[in-house]
Design a protein around this motif. Structure first.
Motif: not given
Lengths: 317, 149
Positions: B65-93
């Motif tokens: 309920s905190w969110r007003i905008i949300k991230p949407v993930y596009n599998r086709d372009i992703c290169i699995d670099c895991q940058n989002c995983w290491v820097w996600c503050p909410d353990t949400s990746i």
């Protein structure tokens, strides 16, 4: 000692997070990035203690806990004491043979904000460092008392606007210099002292692993960008930290055994400090013409500090 | 309902259910919250879906309920670099076996750090309004940008 692989991010990402989501830290807070990284650095059992601060009040909101390991909440000042006493008790029980699983490796870590590290818990931290317990203290330095509304702490840098060092027609914000906690902790003769930043994840993970491996009291100061009190957009946390390390506002370095200094990150292009200051709302007043001398002073301090660090590294003393 | 809170009050140490909350006056010495049901193991060797979470673990709560905008993930372009995983503050990746699987919308607060650190062109994570459907968001994905010289 079960150290996890930090060769590249893909291997690092196979670790299972032990810090759960739905904690109540602000969106984009760097505290949780640092804590997650520390807990992913090792597979060992962890005993953590937290000083009162943003991290503590938002990860243990009754009836919820965000920690999947042992975690002790204690007073504002004495996480260092709690961690060191837990370590002493563990050693004593190991000696007496009353532990359920005496071979399981355990690491002791204490977390504190900059308020509880630089100011309120300083005496306790100093005592624990002097007693030489085998633990790691991590300071999450966001340069103010963010939990209570952004008051100045002795970690607040020159010129920053805080609620108790306000900028206006009379003052330009905080007038005093930031305390050099890393040098103070190195002067305790601690085996490993470092200043690290979450945007350089690899050097941070390496530093954490080194601190956990090293026997004796280790201290790590980490830069934790605060979206609420530094006044920037939550999405820019890593960008601001990048600016902080590239302008050398936060040089990344380690000090081993109190004397051997290594610089861990040298920016290819050193940026002017205006880039860092201009990206944050708390420094907005410095760009008025009458406050130009403050920016010059900050730049001069940074240059002197960087020169000192480089000289010390070259001297190999 | 699982039990796990130990409260020390005037009647001695007793165990409470999740629905039974104690006030600050009742708790005199300390409260222990157990993250897991039963004997706790080292969670480092268990994936989130293998863990036996207690009701007191914040994993079972949500901050959607905190969110007003949300991230949407596009599998086709992703290169699995895991940058989002290491820097996600909410353990949400959600990342398993070096692959990114998606976003945990129960715990994401919509800060947008993952979008900022995404290195692909175009980005494989983008922020959309909370009400936007995922299919509609993926259909409106921008084209590859040419390098500015």
């Amino acid at each position: 000692m079960a150290i996890t692989s930090i060769k590249n991010l893909k291997e690092f990402s196979t670790n299972n997070d032990r810090f759960e989501g739905a904690h109540l830290l602000c969106p984009g807070c760097a505290h949780s990035m640092i804590v997650r990284e520390l807990m992913n650095c090792t597979d060992d059992n962890l005993v953590l203690a937290s000083n009162t601060g943003c991290l503590e009040v938002s990860t243990a909101v009754y009836p919820y806990t965000s920690w999947d390991t042992s975690w002790i909440h204690i007073g504002f000042e004495n996480a260092a004491t709690a961690a060191s006493c837990a370590e002493s008790m563990y050693k004593a029980r190991k000696r007496k043979g009353t532990l359920k699983d005496p071979d399981a490796p355990v690491k002791f870590v204490a977390f504190g904000g900059d308020g509880s590290t630089y100011d309120i818990g300083f005496q306790w931290l100093s005592g624990a460092m002097e007693r030489g317990h085998d633990f790691t203290y991590i300071c999450l330095d966001n340069e103010n008392y963010a939990n209570t509304g952004g008051q100045r702490s002795s970690a607040t840098p020159v010129g920053a606007h805080t609620t108790t060092a306000q900028a206006g027609s009379v003052s330009y914000g905080k007038k005093q210099k930031k305390k050099d906690i890393v040098a103070i902790m190195a002067a305790h003769g601690a085996p490993y002292v470092a200043q690290l930043a979450p945007n350089k994840w690899k050097s941070m993970a390496k530093g954490f692993q080194k601190a956990l491996e090293t026997e004796g009291p280790c201290f790590i100061n980490t830069v934790s960008a605060c979206t609420t009190e530094w006044k920037f957009d939550p999405k820019d946390t890593i960008n601001i930290t990048d600016l902080a390390t590239d302008t050398l506002m936060f040089p990344i370095y380690e000090i081993i055994d109190g004397h051997e200094l290594n610089i861990l990150y040298r920016p290819k292009n050193v940026l002017k400090v205006e880039d860092y200051l201009g990206a944050q709302g708390r420094y907005r007043h410095l760009f008025k013409p009458e406050n130009k001398h403050v920016i010059e002073r900050i730049q001069k301090d940074i240059d002197e500090k960087w020169e000192l660090l480089q000289r010390r590294e070259e001297a190999r003393i | 309902m699982s039990k796990g809170v130990l409260a020390t009050d005037k009647r001695g140490i007793r165990e409470l259910g999740a629905e039974e909350k104690v006030g600050w006056d009742e708790v005199t010495q300390g409260v222990t919250l157990n993250s897991f049901v039963g004997e706790s193991e080292n969670a480092a060797f268990l994936k989130a879906e293998e863990r036996n979470y207690n009701d007191f673990n914040s994993y079972t709560a949500t901050v959607a309920s905190w969110r007003i905008i949300k991230p949407v993930y596009n599998r086709d372009i992703c290169i699995d670099c895991q940058n989002c995983w290491v820097w996600c503050p909410d353990t949400s990746i959600i990342s398993r076996d070096k692959q990114m699987l998606g976003i945990d919308y129960d715990h994401c607060k919509g800060c947008g750090v993952c979008v900022e650190v995404c290195p692909t062109n175009p980005k494989s994570l983008l922020m959309f309004g909370e009400a936007e459907e995922t299919e509609a968001a993926l259909a409106s994905w921008p084209e590859k940008k040419k390098k500015e010289k």
